[in-house]
Enzyme design. Sequence first.
Site, PDB file in Angstrom:
ATOM      1  N   ASP A   1      47.967  47.757 -12.851  1.00  0.00           N
ATOM      2  CA  ASP A   1      47.637  48.859 -13.755  1.00  0.00           C
ATOM      3  C   ASP A   1      48.673  49.948 -13.517  1.00  0.00           C
ATOM      4  O   ASP A   1      48.604  50.692 -12.534  1.00  0.00           O
ATOM      5  CB  ASP A   1      46.231  49.376 -13.471  1.00  0.00           C
ATOM      6  CG  ASP A   1      45.855  50.569 -14.339  1.00  0.00           C
ATOM      7  OD1 ASP A   1      46.701  51.005 -15.158  1.00  0.00           O
ATOM      8  OD2 ASP A   1      44.729  51.082 -14.188  1.00  0.00           O
TER       9      ASP A   1
ATOM     10  N   ASN B   1      59.749  46.735 -18.742  1.00  0.00           N
ATOM     11  CA  ASN B   1      59.371  46.496 -20.135  1.00  0.00           C
ATOM     12  C   ASN B   1      57.969  47.003 -20.469  1.00  0.00           C
ATOM     13  O   ASN B   1      57.679  47.246 -21.638  1.00  0.00           O
ATOM     14  CB  ASN B   1      59.461  45.001 -20.437  1.00  0.00           C
ATOM     15  CG  ASN B   1      58.979  44.657 -21.814  1.00  0.00           C
ATOM     16  OD1 ASN B   1      59.657  44.890 -22.810  1.00  0.00           O
ATOM     17  ND2 ASN B   1      57.760  44.111 -21.894  1.00  0.00           N
TER      18      ASN B   1
ATOM     19  N   SER C   1      63.581  52.256 -26.934  1.00  0.00           N
ATOM     20  CA  SER C   1      63.123  52.096 -28.316  1.00  0.00           C
ATOM     21  C   SER C   1      64.029  52.894 -29.243  1.00  0.00           C
ATOM     22  O   SER C   1      64.620  53.902 -28.828  1.00  0.00           O
ATOM     23  CB  SER C   1      61.686  52.595 -28.464  1.00  0.00           C
ATOM     24  OG  SER C   1      61.285  52.617 -29.825  1.00  0.00           O
TER      25      SER C   1
ATOM     26  N   TYR D   1      55.152  58.890 -27.549  1.00  0.00           N
ATOM     27  CA  TYR D   1      55.973  57.686 -27.403  1.00  0.00           C
ATOM     28  C   TYR D   1      57.458  58.034 -27.500  1.00  0.00           C
ATOM     29  O   TYR D   1      58.270  57.604 -26.670  1.00  0.00           O
ATOM     30  CB  TYR D   1      55.588  56.682 -28.488  1.00  0.00           C
ATOM     31  CG  TYR D   1      56.275  55.341 -28.358  1.00  0.00           C
ATOM     32  CD1 TYR D   1      55.894  54.445 -27.367  1.00  0.00           C
ATOM     33  CD2 TYR D   1      57.291  54.965 -29.234  1.00  0.00           C
ATOM     34  CE1 TYR D   1      56.507  53.207 -27.243  1.00  0.00           C
ATOM     35  CE2 TYR D   1      57.914  53.733 -29.122  1.00  0.00           C
ATOM     36  CZ  TYR D   1      57.512  52.856 -28.128  1.00  0.00           C
ATOM     37  OH  TYR D   1      58.142  51.636 -28.011  1.00  0.00           O
TER      38      TYR D   1
ATOM     39  N   LYS E   1      60.224  57.549 -24.429  1.00  0.00           N
ATOM     40  CA  LYS E   1      61.337  56.615 -24.588  1.00  0.00           C
ATOM     41  C   LYS E   1      62.683  57.336 -24.519  1.00  0.00           C
ATOM     42  O   LYS E   1      63.654  56.808 -23.964  1.00  0.00           O
ATOM     43  CB  LYS E   1      61.197  55.839 -25.896  1.00  0.00           C
ATOM     44  CG  LYS E   1      60.052  54.818 -25.879  1.00  0.00           C
ATOM     45  CD  LYS E   1      60.226  53.786 -24.768  1.00  0.00           C
ATOM     46  CE  LYS E   1      59.140  52.725 -24.800  1.00  0.00           C
ATOM     47  NZ  LYS E   1      59.309  51.693 -23.750  1.00  0.00           N
TER      48      LYS E   1
ATOM     49  N   THR F   1      56.469  41.101 -32.770  1.00  0.00           N
ATOM     50  CA  THR F   1      55.592  40.791 -31.654  1.00  0.00           C
ATOM     51  C   THR F   1      54.212  40.439 -32.204  1.00  0.00           C
ATOM     52  O   THR F   1      53.916  40.668 -33.388  1.00  0.00           O
ATOM     53  CB  THR F   1      55.471  41.989 -30.707  1.00  0.00           C
ATOM     54  OG1 THR F   1      54.916  43.097 -31.450  1.00  0.00           O
ATOM     55  CG2 THR F   1      56.829  42.385 -30.163  1.00  0.00           C
TER      56      THR F   1
END
Length: 245
Positions: free
Chosen positions: A51, A78, A129, A142, A146, A177
Amino acid sequence: MVKRFEGKVALVTGGRSGIGRAIACRLQDEGATVITAQRGEDERFNGIAADFSDPTVPERVVTEVVERTGRLDVLVNNAGMMQEDLIEDTSLEAWQRNLAVNLTTPFLMIRAALPHLRQTRGSIVNTGSVEGLSANPRHAAYCATKAGLHGLTRAVAVDHGHEGIRCNAVAPGWIDTELNLEFGASQPDPAAFRRDIGRIHPIGRAGAPEEVAALVAFLAAEESGFITGQIYTVDGGRTAKLSLP
């Protein structure tokens, strides 16, 4: 397939599915002993349950890999998460969780791995990203994390290049994905959605996880020995394309 990683050990976080799974498979196909780390079990790669919101986990994961194999040659950071919200609707707790998983975890993984990578003159590849370069709506946390990961990539390359340690990042765009395919299938008109996704890419389609994995393998391999501190966009030309009115 060329066995560029024969005798080497690779640790891939978030390697049970999606891009991480493709990376783990590619490195294994090229001869590496691969261990993944993520939530839950991963029987194929003898995965370590982890975790990554817990800051004590990265050091434990790296220690376990080295205890099992005796070395570490490649670290692929990743594992990540994405939360959609406007800044005003993002709680401090949610912001900190995004920061912990997407940026603090790679920092802690790298810190724990450095003594071992120093011995093997190893390579680090981070999964950034295109949203570390641009932004989609409602992705503030996010995008910020990134972009921070891209900066960390450059800093590690600068600080540790003299030790033979390289650090690069890939910045994927829309990749097919499992999660993205499920999202597309849930749209009112999935076929139209797929056509629209194709139209925003000069190459005419979304990417495959295996295409990202191929670049990661190249960056991790010795043949890219003069490449470090770089962010490689893998997006079918999407960020190169100016939108029309």
